[in-house]
Design a protein around this motif. Structure first.
Motif, PDB file in Angstrom:
ATOM      1  N   LYS A   1      53.123  48.325  35.399  1.00 31.51           N
ATOM      2  CA  LYS A   1      52.838  48.549  33.979  1.00 31.51           C
ATOM      3  C   LYS A   1      51.614  47.749  33.524  1.00 31.51           C
ATOM      4  O   LYS A   1      50.739  48.268  32.827  1.00 31.51           O
ATOM      5  CB  LYS A   1      54.064  48.146  33.146  1.00 31.51           C
ATOM      6  N   HIS A   2      51.576  46.497  33.912  1.00 34.68           N
ATOM      7  CA  HIS A   2      50.462  45.659  33.461  1.00 34.68           C
ATOM      8  C   HIS A   2      49.282  45.693  34.415  1.00 34.68           C
ATOM      9  O   HIS A   2      48.366  44.917  34.291  1.00 34.68           O
ATOM     10  CB  HIS A   2      50.930  44.219  33.241  1.00 34.68           C
ATOM     11  N   ASN A   3      49.392  46.588  35.385  1.00 37.77           N
ATOM     12  CA  ASN A   3      48.252  46.774  36.261  1.00 37.77           C
ATOM     13  C   ASN A   3      47.865  45.490  36.976  1.00 37.77           C
ATOM     14  O   ASN A   3      46.692  45.149  37.075  1.00 37.77           O
ATOM     15  CB  ASN A   3      47.065  47.244  35.415  1.00 37.77           C
ATOM     16  N   TYR A   4      48.895  44.807  37.436  1.00 39.08           N
ATOM     17  CA  TYR A   4      48.620  43.540  38.104  1.00 39.08           C
ATOM     18  C   TYR A   4      48.353  43.730  39.590  1.00 39.08           C
ATOM     19  O   TYR A   4      49.036  44.503  40.256  1.00 39.08           O
ATOM     20  CB  TYR A   4      49.805  42.585  37.937  1.00 39.08           C
ATOM     21  N   SER A   5      47.359  43.043  40.083  1.00 35.66           N
ATOM     22  CA  SER A   5      47.268  42.896  41.537  1.00 35.66           C
ATOM     23  C   SER A   5      46.645  41.540  41.798  1.00 35.66           C
ATOM     24  O   SER A   5      45.776  41.087  41.066  1.00 35.66           O
ATOM     25  CB  SER A   5      46.474  44.027  42.165  1.00 35.66           C
ATOM     26  N   PRO A   6      47.116  40.881  42.816  1.00 35.00           N
ATOM     27  CA  PRO A   6      46.756  39.480  43.026  1.00 35.00           C
ATOM     28  C   PRO A   6      45.261  39.298  43.280  1.00 35.00           C
ATOM     29  O   PRO A   6      44.616  40.151  43.878  1.00 35.00           O
ATOM     30  CB  PRO A   6      47.563  39.077  44.249  1.00 35.00           C
ATOM     31  N   ASN A   7      44.756  38.208  42.836  1.00 34.76           N
ATOM     32  CA  ASN A   7      43.366  37.848  43.060  1.00 34.76           C
ATOM     33  C   ASN A   7      43.136  37.567  44.539  1.00 34.76           C
ATOM     34  O   ASN A   7      43.783  36.720  45.137  1.00 34.76           O
ATOM     35  CB  ASN A   7      43.026  36.627  42.217  1.00 34.76           C
ATOM     36  N   ARG A   8      42.201  38.289  45.082  1.00 42.08           N
ATOM     37  CA  ARG A   8      41.960  38.206  46.510  1.00 42.08           C
ATOM     38  C   ARG A   8      41.518  36.812  46.947  1.00 42.08           C
ATOM     39  O   ARG A   8      41.908  36.306  47.991  1.00 42.08           O
ATOM     40  CB  ARG A   8      40.887  39.220  46.876  1.00 42.08           C
ATOM     41  N   ARG A   9      40.684  36.219  46.145  1.00 42.72           N
ATOM     42  CA  ARG A   9      40.154  34.910  46.517  1.00 42.72           C
ATOM     43  C   ARG A   9      41.256  33.870  46.550  1.00 42.72           C
ATOM     44  O   ARG A   9      41.341  33.049  47.464  1.00 42.72           O
ATOM     45  CB  ARG A   9      39.080  34.488  45.517  1.00 42.72           C
ATOM     46  N   ALA A  10      42.105  33.916  45.537  1.00 39.77           N
ATOM     47  CA  ALA A  10      43.198  32.950  45.474  1.00 39.77           C
ATOM     48  C   ALA A  10      44.160  33.176  46.630  1.00 39.77           C
ATOM     49  O   ALA A  10      44.580  32.242  47.313  1.00 39.77           O
ATOM     50  CB  ALA A  10      43.926  33.073  44.148  1.00 39.77           C
ATOM     51  N   THR A  11      44.500  34.423  46.853  1.00 38.23           N
ATOM     52  CA  THR A  11      45.413  34.729  47.942  1.00 38.23           C
ATOM     53  C   THR A  11      44.874  34.221  49.258  1.00 38.23           C
ATOM     54  O   THR A  11      45.587  33.588  50.038  1.00 38.23           O
ATOM     55  CB  THR A  11      45.620  36.254  48.054  1.00 38.23           C
ATOM     56  N   SER A  12      43.614  34.503  49.487  1.00 38.56           N
ATOM     57  CA  SER A  12      43.118  34.143  50.802  1.00 38.56           C
ATOM     58  C   SER A  12      42.927  32.637  50.919  1.00 38.56           C
ATOM     59  O   SER A  12      43.045  32.072  52.001  1.00 38.56           O
ATOM     60  CB  SER A  12      41.852  34.921  51.140  1.00 38.56           C
ATOM     61  N   LEU A  13      42.694  31.986  49.808  1.00 37.33           N
ATOM     62  CA  LEU A  13      42.631  30.528  49.868  1.00 37.33           C
ATOM     63  C   LEU A  13      44.005  29.973  50.237  1.00 37.33           C
ATOM     64  O   LEU A  13      44.131  29.087  51.078  1.00 37.33           O
ATOM     65  CB  LEU A  13      42.192  29.958  48.521  1.00 37.33           C
TER      66      LEU A  13
END
Lengths: 343, 343
Positions: B41-53
């Motif tokens: 609903k809120h169109n969330y997807s994780p931040n790639r940079r944060a995830t990969s860090l």
DNA sequence: TGGGAATTTGAAACCGCTTTGGACGCCGCA
DNA sequence: TGCGGCGTCCAAAGCGGTTTCAAATTCCCA
């Protein structure tokens, strides 16, 4: 070796080390030198992911490739274009990232790119007529520039394009001047914007000379060798075949030539050919005398110009959009000659 | 919208939300559904940079392009190869990153890539004889696979290659069987490993039939159209010209054909031609009957295979290296025929 | 009915960097 | 002598996720 370790070795805080390496003024000259020396010695360079998380800038540029048909990528033009852009990115410390969109939903791809923060900006390749990507990107506020234009896309956006209309008009006029009246157009896919403009230029020239365009002489498809060959063979078999052919790329022109020769005709004598020449590295239009008479414009150079423009936009996203219209040269080669006298 | 905001909306901890979205088992089915619905609903997807860090994995694959001569990229083969690989990356959620090396120091480029953590693995393209990159990469412990092989590179590494030696041997034998004795080889750059192997196959076939190789019939350069044309024209002007030519790519073969036709000769009759055909999308070897007799092997497919292999290596870097040797087909087209009888 | 296991959730540490908001010492000037 | 200002440096708070460790709740069975 990370920042923490390096700062411990130096007996300094991470703050100071970071500042020293990033050229901030508030650090003692002597300290800075010590830090730089240590960084070199220990082969330190900051982790890109951490840096970009902290700064919010990813230092990478995105190129989105529609998967369905991977037209863009396999098109030989792609390599030269991208190499041009890559040169600029490299000089400015940017990386280049290709995103592969699974199906037609480019909107989602861009939204993701924006939200995930993977890239700082994107280059839009192969714009179609009324291309939806332009609206999406302006709405998202993701910096972008377009290689080509998109008629109908309302927004004011940045682009670099070749004056396709004019160059194909000139090419057509050139053929008309040589006495040709049955001039065929072997165009690219006509949902591509550039193909529309080329056709418009072609039609314009014909109209001004009072030549009625013949739909059977206007073909359109992907610019492959096989396609150029196929359409040419087809048209040469007509009862009233063309005496001149306008091709949209070197690759299709090569197919055109093959068909002409298979028909036992001579190019530049029985049938004249003009092609658009993107100056591909592996497919130069001859070394001294051009093989084909051609409208010429370097796609490699276009890549550079677009990359520079994009980096400027990233620097200042609020600046008014830039537009650059490149003019193609008309170079005369050995593939054109006077229309054969009908006897 | 980031994880924190999303978790606040849901009245859950970031932990739980993260787990729900990443498919961890220890989360209530009902909760998971709520989370997933909210994310959508809120169109969330994780931040790639944060995830990969956080994870230490960047989910991107690197291709390093030597800048000096951007051979790789502008080579039409590049697009098809990369498109093949990109397909696989896309399916597996990887992005593709191109790094542009400023000068010859690829060692530094790879070291940076490794240290900065920009990529999880790299594909090495265009290996030369005794290619230093292989040693560097094994030393760095950065997962990689090689498109082609590198004779002399001691390490045991993963690669996918076409059996170039055998395919050029077979092609040469095919010409010998047709009675040709003066067979020219228009090879790629001979510091490239594949070119060496092709030459070896060619020489092997000649030797087995007791034909002494003639150095004037062995040419080598970048595989452009202009080069194919130039070398062919040159050799056809010899007092004892070749009756058959082996070309290294479709592009150079097109140049070969142009030279033959300019000389007023007929391909497949006066001069036979065999080329290697990478099955480029824009440069198919004819639609039904092949234009050229050719050794055929899809570079697009090779791209896929290599990408899959690389992802496997990233999954388990300690696994023993894999090697795949693809056999090229020999397809007969209209560019070959019996050697002209000397009269 | 009580207690250990299983299920579900959360607080907080951590990934490696940048950057804010001081702190400290020293100088110059009133 | 006192005080503002400058030059240097640092502690700590982000950036936006993942993951460890522990706690709370429910469940099951002796």
């Amino acid at each position: 070796m990370n920042l923490k370790q390096l700062s411990e070795i130096l007996g300094l805080s991470q703050t100071t080390v970071s500042r020293a390496l990033n050229g901030y003024p508030e650090v003692n000259a002597e300290t800075r030198e010590r830090v730089e020396a240590a960084a070199r010695k220990h082969n330190y360079s900051p982790n890109r992911r951490a840096t970009s998380l902290a700064t919010g800038r990813s230092m990478t540029i995105g190129h989105v490739i529609p998967a369905s048909t991977q037209h863009e990528m396999v098109n030989p033009i792609f390599g030269d274009f991208v190499a041009g852009a890559a040169g600029v990115y490299g000089e400015e410390g940017y990386d280049m990232l290709f995103s592969h969109v699974t199906d037609g939903d480019e909107e989602r791809a861009y939204t993701d790119l924006k939200r995930k923060g993977t890239v700082d900006g994107v280059i839009v390749q192969g714009p179609k007529v009324n291309d939806a990507r332009i609206e999406v990107l302006t709405r998202l506020g993701l910096p972008f520039v377009v290689h080509g234009r998109s008629s109908g896309a309302g927004q004011d956006y940045s682009w670099v394009d070749v004056n396709n209309r004019r160059s194909f008009k000139r090419a057509t006029e050139f053929l008309l001047d040589l006495g040709h009246r049955r001039i065929a157009l072997i165009n690219g896919l006509e949902d591509m914007d550039f193909a529309q403009r080329r056709r418009a230029g072609y039609l314009e020239a014909l109209a001004e000379r009072g030549v009625t365009p013949d739909p059977t002489l206007m073909r359109s498809a992907e610019m492959t060798e096989v396609y150029g060959h196929h359409e040419t063979r087809d048209m040469l078999a007509l009862s009233d075949p063309p005496t001149a052919i306008l091709a949209a790329s070197m690759i299709s022109a090569i197919g055109v030539r093959r068909a002409i020769e298979e028909a036992g005709l001579t190019i530049g004598k029985d049938v004249s050919v003009i092609t658009h020449d993107d100056e591909l590295s592996y497919l130069r239009n001859g070394q001294d005398v051009p093989i084909f008479t051609a409208t010429r414009s370097s796609v490699h150079q276009a890549g550079r110009v677009l990359a520079e423009m994009l980096l400027r936009r990233i620097e200042d996203p609020t600046a008014v959009p830039e537009q650059i219209l490149l003019e193609a040269e008309l170079v005369v080669g050995r593939s054109t000659g006077p229309a054969p006298t009908g006897d």
